[in-house]
Design a protein around this motif. Structure first.
Motif, short mmCIF file in Angstrom:
data_model
loop_
_atom_site.label_atom_id
_atom_site.label_comp_id
_atom_site.label_asym_id
_atom_site.label_seq_id
_atom_site.Cartn_x
_atom_site.Cartn_y
_atom_site.Cartn_z
N VAL A 121 0.86 -1.21 0.00
CA VAL A 121 0.00 0.00 0.00
C VAL A 121 0.87 1.22 0.00
CG1 VAL A 121 -1.75 1.30 1.23
CG2 VAL A 121 -1.44 -1.13 1.71
N ARG A 172 2.42 2.07 -3.25
CA ARG A 172 1.47 2.64 -4.19
C ARG A 172 1.26 4.14 -3.96
NH1 ARG A 172 -1.50 -0.34 -8.21
NH2 ARG A 172 -0.97 -2.49 -7.79
N VAL A 188 2.17 7.83 -6.02
CA VAL A 188 1.29 8.95 -6.35
C VAL A 188 1.93 10.27 -5.94
CG1 VAL A 188 -0.90 10.04 -5.84
CG2 VAL A 188 -0.79 7.57 -6.23
N ARG A 201 -12.18 12.06 -18.38
CA ARG A 201 -12.40 12.38 -16.97
C ARG A 201 -11.47 13.54 -16.65
NH1 ARG A 201 -12.18 7.30 -13.79
NH2 ARG A 201 -9.95 7.43 -14.10
N ASP A 210 -17.50 16.62 -5.94
CA ASP A 210 -17.59 15.40 -5.12
C ASP A 210 -16.29 15.01 -4.46
OD1 ASP A 210 -20.23 14.90 -5.62
OD2 ASP A 210 -19.82 13.74 -7.44
N VAL A 211 -15.18 15.29 -5.16
CA VAL A 211 -13.90 14.84 -4.62
C VAL A 211 -13.06 16.01 -4.12
CG1 VAL A 211 -13.87 12.76 -6.03
CG2 VAL A 211 -12.80 14.86 -6.89
N THR A 214 -10.03 16.25 -1.26
CA THR A 214 -9.21 15.04 -1.09
C THR A 214 -7.74 15.48 -1.19
OG1 THR A 214 -10.91 13.70 -2.14
CG2 THR A 214 -8.70 12.77 -2.04
N LEU A 248 -9.53 11.77 3.06
CA LEU A 248 -10.77 11.75 2.29
C LEU A 248 -11.82 12.51 3.09
CD1 LEU A 248 -11.29 8.08 0.97
CD2 LEU A 248 -10.27 10.01 -0.22
N MET A 301 -1.45 7.99 -10.65
CA MET A 301 -2.83 8.40 -10.47
C MET A 301 -3.74 7.90 -11.57
SD MET A 301 -2.05 12.27 -9.22
CE MET A 301 -3.67 12.83 -9.61
N GLY A 302 -3.48 6.69 -12.03
CA GLY A 302 -4.32 6.11 -13.06
C GLY A 302 -4.20 6.81 -14.39
N GLU A 327 -5.81 -1.01 -0.29
CA GLU A 327 -4.80 -1.53 -1.18
C GLU A 327 -5.46 -2.34 -2.28
OE1 GLU A 327 -2.36 -1.90 -2.97
OE2 GLU A 327 -0.80 -2.39 -1.53
N VAL A 328 -5.11 -2.03 -3.51
CA VAL A 328 -5.49 -2.90 -4.61
C VAL A 328 -4.23 -3.66 -4.95
CG1 VAL A 328 -6.41 -3.04 -6.94
CG2 VAL A 328 -7.10 -1.16 -5.45
N GLN A 354 -15.36 9.77 -3.78
CA GLN A 354 -14.01 9.71 -3.22
C GLN A 354 -13.48 8.27 -3.15
OE1 GLN A 354 -14.25 12.06 0.42
NE2 GLN A 354 -15.18 13.71 -0.78
N TYR A 355 -14.38 7.34 -2.84
CA TYR A 355 -13.97 5.92 -2.86
C TYR A 355 -13.44 5.56 -4.25
CZ TYR A 355 -16.46 4.77 1.52
OH TYR A 355 -16.86 4.67 2.81
N LEU A 361 -12.42 7.58 -6.63
CA LEU A 361 -11.20 8.32 -6.96
C LEU A 361 -9.98 7.59 -6.40
CD1 LEU A 361 -9.78 10.96 -7.99
CD2 LEU A 361 -10.00 11.80 -5.65
N LEU A 362 -10.11 7.18 -5.16
CA LEU A 362 -9.02 6.48 -4.51
C LEU A 362 -8.67 5.21 -5.27
CD1 LEU A 362 -7.33 6.71 -1.95
CD2 LEU A 362 -9.01 5.30 -0.79
N SER A 395 -9.29 4.54 -8.49
CA SER A 395 -8.70 4.77 -9.81
C SER A 395 -7.26 5.26 -9.67
CB SER A 395 -9.54 5.76 -10.62
OG SER A 395 -9.52 7.02 -10.00
N MET A 396 -6.96 5.96 -8.58
CA MET A 396 -5.58 6.38 -8.36
C MET A 396 -4.67 5.21 -8.02
SD MET A 396 -6.29 9.88 -6.34
CE MET A 396 -4.70 9.94 -5.58
N SER A 397 -5.27 4.14 -7.49
CA SER A 397 -4.46 2.97 -7.14
C SER A 397 -4.18 2.11 -8.36
CB SER A 397 -5.18 2.14 -6.10
OG SER A 397 -5.70 2.95 -5.09
N GLY A 398 -4.64 2.54 -9.52
CA GLY A 398 -4.33 1.80 -10.73
C GLY A 398 -5.21 0.59 -10.93
#
Lengths: 269, 766
Positions: free
Chosen positions: A8, A11, A15, A71, A97-98, A101, A119, A138-139, B117-118, B517-518, B520-521, B523-526
């Motif tokens: 974790v 990861r 970011v 997005r 919504d976000v 964060t 969050l 960040m994807g 964690e993903v 937010q869930y 977002l988190l 998608s940020m984790s890939g």
């Protein structure tokens, strides 16, 4: 459990480190227009301009997947030099919504990097810690390696200068870079650097099979408040998947960021 | 006909040259021919069912996977897991493979003391029994992973292989197969899923064509040799059908129409049906040549006399097949249209090319040096029997008529038992790997094919997500549905992970912001799973549920229920669409029932009009049609009583019956009329007709039936049934033409000589 925690941490570090590198990327490159330069000298010019110090930036991050769906997020970055390294804060501004964060990283006196995630929906922060990987930032279509290495070309790559080219409206130096590390995802990187202000305008990344993997395009070049030339529109296109990441730089500032931005209290604000 | 006959006698060289040139061009077209057996290729491009299906695939990525079922006594053992891991990695490197998921690399959302964690559920490759046991516990503790990848008995595990877009899926599946076969010593791996099934169908289809073509040729050569006992008698009709097959397949190649499992029957049907025209032309030529001793005159006479009859019987065949052009099932439409083209080509080649070649080859030969071609084997035995049949029919016409009526009634009662089944699996043998693997996935993992329920609306709103949750629960209460997956499940997983993995938090949060937010988190984790269930703009979501159906009827019921539930529960929250492979398969059943009945009516009506024109009397035309209608009734009645399901392929039997079977009636009627015109009483005319033309009809039917019986050796079960049914109906149609039709004449004409119109000369058909 120990092990999972480590993953974790890795990861999320990716970011946050990525965000640092992104700032580096934005502020890459300016310099005098010397004429007969070697490949390494050109890289040094890029290197020499890497951002160190304090400041902030607001960007719009647009990710477009292979199916053309978009997005968009607006983010703010704050950075502050400290005696032990740097403090950094990444905050989502929109969509609503976000918004709020946040990610905070602080280098402490022991040399460790402390990280927190906040969050708003949870109403509390969580601490995290770790090191970087090749994962996507960040994807997006950027990997940490790509973003990070833009600031480290001279040390991480063997450079070779090819014939100069006219790339769109710019006179450019053309460099072919070969990664020194066998762990790199890439076999080669080809870069077009605008002669006048040493801004890379196009970077091609070739995978281990020698196939074009990704293309980075820098556009909308103009000097920022401090007179340094930088791209205000950055596109990374993944040639395999057809997805794209577009970064639009909305605002940059070299004004020092107040200390209280890098506190847990601010995180929860 | 006069023009054509002069053409043949004056310019035989040009005709042969033109045919040869067209054939070379056609052969080039054949090389362009693709093979495609994909279920979506049965639908028209603008069919709304297909449009929705493609839209969903474009929006969320393909919903079809290649599934590799790995079987072992117990999958949680060190050597099995290690082999599975290296197989998974090797599959990931296969070019054209986009994504591979197995228990050794699947990611899972986990809670940690720090956050979420993903991460791959297998962090390190276990190399001891203890480590494997720990891995097993971790896999089984995640419902989403355990349900999707591990069977309850822990003897089977799945590898999901998603192919990249726009790749040659057959080649990729073959490459995947090559990799899995290298693991045969360590793991039992079977491939299934629609792309693997399609690849297997395509390769079986190629084998089938290569195997059956020589056999059908052998059958036709035997028939031709027995008819003519000369090299020319074998070579020329064979060349005529060969050329028409090349033209037809070549045209398909040029037009970019690919060969489907139905299209592969085209050469077989064409060779069986088309050789008859060559036989008629050649026989007449030999006769005329004997008479005149000059090839040019013989050719001219042949085309003039027999040409019209052959054209007329050929035209009814063309009409019979072409009526399929009105169906909405693309593959059936292609079959009908190209069969029509092929028959027309066979006609043209038989009438022009065969006499032209004979003129050229025999120009300097002396006719008298040759003996007339022997008649067919069994001439006398058959004639004797058929004469007795003719006598019997005239004496007791009521017997065949009553028998026909009884058979019709019995057949009608069988109609009710007919079921339409368009299951893709019917193309496979019950023992084939593809089918067994499919069954295994259905039994152990809830099904191969999935239904996708799409909702366009405000997805992030907690109420919307809760509605999706409710729908999933309702769906899973239905037998045959299990293991559904949606963005609601993903949100709940994150909620649990963010709260120290406490299952109490596996709920949809109360605010839209929390949901956002869930995600977002995540998608940020890939995490790449999210994109398969929610579009980037977060305006469209997908619920996916595997369907394990065992019958067409059950599937239709389940799909209807899904439709109702989806509209009822999700309707208030936005626009709902439902699609998936099971819907396409089900939709095809509907197309078959409505489409085939429609094209059957059209072909019967078209043939009736042709008959009316040819015989100059609607009543006579209807009489000729009666044996065909009886045969169609018996065909469907037989299928019903024998428990055969109606499918895309045997739906074509009726059009073959109409197209080919009508010839028998035409031949019998023409001869009967000729004999009557010569002043014979109906009884006498009937006996003579059966003794002469009757023999030819039986022979022709036997030849066509023999050709179709070759299909019994096909690797496709539906083609085997098709071959059998056509052979059966050819028998019925010819028998009916020789008994029921004369009985009708005997009854309607009674003791009077009959006056016939002389509108068309179809008298010398045989």
């Amino acid at each position: 459990m120990q092990n999972l925690t480590r993953i974790v941490q890795r990861r999320v570090t990716a970011v946050v480190r990525g965000s640092l590198a992104l700032v580096l990327l934005l502020t890459l490159a300016f310099g005098a227009g010397a004429q007969e330069l070697t490949a390494d000298e050109i890289l040094d010019e890029l290197e020499g301009t890497a951002f160190v110090g304090s400041g902030s930036a607001t960007i719009e991050l647009i990710t477009i997947n292979a199916r053309g769906q978009e997005r968009s997020n607006r983010l703010a970055f704050y950075r502050q030099e400290t005696a032990y390294g740097a403090n950094q804060l990444l905050e989502y501004l929109s969509p609503a919504d976000v918004a709020g964060t946040k990610f905070l990283t602080v280098d402490d006196e022991s040399g460790e990097t402390l990280m927190w995630l906040y969050l708003p929906a949870l109403g509390r922060e969580r601490r995290i810690a770790g090191s970087a990987t090749q994962d996507n930032f960040m994807g997006t279509d950027f990997t940490f390696e790509e973003i990070g290495s833009l600031g480290n070309f001279a040390t991480d790559f063997d450079a070779e200068r090819l014939a100069d080219e006219k790339y769109q409206d710019w006179d450019t130096y053309v460099l072919r870079l070969t990664p020194q590390s066998a762990d790199s995802k890439y076999s080669a990187v080809k870069m077009w650097v605008w002669k006048e202000h040493f801004v890379p305008v196009r970077v091609e990344f070739y995978n281990r099979q020698g196939k074009l993997d990704k293309v980075l395009i820098n556009e909308d070049l103009r000097p920022d408040a401090s007179g340094r030339w930088q791209p205000y529109l950055i596109t990374m296109r993944n040639e395999n998947t057809g997805s794209r990441t577009v970064i639009r730089v909305l605002e940059t500032s070299a004004e020092p960021v107040p200390d209280d931005y890098f506190t847990l209290r601010y995180l929860r604000r | 006909m006069g023009f054509l006959s002069r053409l043949v006698s004056r310019y035989p060289g040009w005709i042969v040259a033109a045919v040869a040139l067209l054939t070379v061009v056609g052969a080039y077209g054949v090389l362009q021919l693709n093979i495609s057996t994909d279920v979506t290729s049965f639908f028209a491009e603008d069919d709304p069912r297909l449009v929705t299906f493609e839209w969903v695939s474009d929006t969320f990525g393909s919903s079809t996977y290649v599934l590799a079922v790995v079987s072992a006594g117990d999958i949680f053992r060190v050597p099995v897991i290690q082999a599975l891991d290296s197989l998974t990695q090797e599959l990931e490197r296969v070019p054209g493979v986009a994504n591979v998921r197995s228990i050794t690399n699947v990611e899972n959302v986990l809670g940690t003391p720090w956050g979420i964690e993903v991460a791959p559920i297998m962090d390190v490759l276990p190399d001891t029994d203890v480590a494997v046991e720990r891995f097993r516990e971790r896999v089984l503790s995640s419902d989403t992973v355990a349900n999707r990848f591990v069977s309850d008995d822990e003897q089977h595990t799945l590898i999901l292989i998603q192919l990249a877009r726009n790749v040659d899926s057959d080649a990729v599946v073959q490459a995947v197969r090559d990799v899995t076969s290298r693991y045969a010593a360590r793991l039992t791996v079977q491939l299934t899923g629609s792309q693997a099934l399609t690849q297997q169908l395509n390769s079986v289809l190629k084998d089938d064509i290569l195997r059956l073509t020589p056999l059908i040729l052998a059958v036709i050569v035997a028939v031709l040799y027995l008819s003519f006992r000369s090299a020319a008698g074998v070579v020329l009709p064979l060349a005529a059908v060969g050329i028409s097959v090349i033209w037809t397949l070549g045209l398909m190649g040029f037009l970019g129409v690919s060969l489907s499992q139905l299209g592969s029957a085209i050469p077989v049907v064409l060779v069986s049906v088309g050789s008859a025209y060559g036989i008629h032309v050649l026989r007449r030529f030999e006769e005329e040549w004997q008479k005149h001793g000059d090839t040019r005159i013989a050719a001219e006479q042949t085309v003039r006399s027999v040409g019209l009859a052959v054209v007329m019987s050929g035209l009814t065949t063309v009409v019979g097949f072409s009526a399929n052009a009105f169906t909405r099932i693309v593959r059936i439409r292609e079959f009908g249209v190209f069969m029509g083209v092929g028959v027309a080509a066979a006609l043209l080649v038989s009438i022009l090319f065969i006499p032209a070649v004979l003129v050229l080859v025999r120009r300097h030969n002396r006719a008298s040096s040759r003996r007339p071609a022997p008649m067919t084997i069994g001439d006398h035995a058959n004639s004797g029997l058929l004469e007795r049949v003719g006598a019997w029919v005239t004496q007791r016409p009521a017997v065949p008529l009553v028998a026909a009526a009884v058979l019709t009634v019995v057949s009608f009662t069988g109609f009710a038992r007919l079921q339409v089944d368009t299951d893709y699996l019917r193309f496979f043998d019950a023992r084939s790997e593809a089918r067994q693997a499919y069954q295994l996935v259905q039994d152990k993992f809830g099904g191969v094919d999935t239904v996708q329920i799409i909702l366009e609306g405000d997805i992030l709103e907690p109420d919307t997500l809760r509605a999706m949750e409710t729908l999933q629960a309702e769906l899973e209460a239905i037998p045959w549905l299990s293991g559904s997956m949606s963005v609601a499940d993903i949100v709940k997983e994150v909620g649990q992970a963010l709260n120290e993995d406490d299952p109490a938090y596996a709920v949809i949060p109360d605010s839209r912001a929390a949901v956002a937010q869930y995600l977002l988190l995540l998608s940020m984790s890939g995490d790449s799973t999210l994109e398969q269930f929610l579009t980037f703009d977060q305006g469209t979501a997908k619920i996916e549920v595997p369907v394990a159906t065992t019958s067409a009827q059950e599937r239709a019921d389940v799909l209807r229920r899904i439709d109702e539930l989806a509209e009822e529960i999700l309707g208030p929250y936005g626009q709902v669409h439902v699609t998936g492979l099971p819907y396409l398969v089900d939709g095809m059943a509907e197309l078959i029932t409505t489409g085939q009945i429609q094209s059957l009516v059209i072909s019967v009506a078209g043939v009736l009009v042709l008959l009316w024109i040819m015989v100059g009397s609607l009543r006579r035309g209807l009489s000729c049609l009666i044996p065909i209608l009886l045969t169609i009734a018996i065909n469907f009645g037989f299928m019903g009583w024998a428990g055969m399901d109606f499918d895309v392929i045997n739906a074509l039997v009726a059009s073959v019956v109409v197209g080919v079977g009508i010839d028998y009636s035409i031949h019998v009627y023409s001869r009967y009329r000729e004999e009557s015109a010569n002043g014979r009483q109906p009884k006498e005319a009937i006996v003579t007709t059966l003794a002469t033309t009757g023999r030819a009809v039986l022979l022709n039917a036997a030849a066509v039936a023999a050709g179709f019986l070759v299909l019994l050796l096909s690797m496709f079960p539906p083609l085997r049934i098709f071959g059998f049914l056509v052979a059966l109906t050819m028998g019925v149609a010819s028998t009916a033409a020789l008994t029921v039709l004369p009985a009708i004449f005997a009854v309607t004409d009674g003791g009077r000589p009959v006056r016939h119109s002389q509108r068309a000369d179809v008298s010398k058909t045989t």
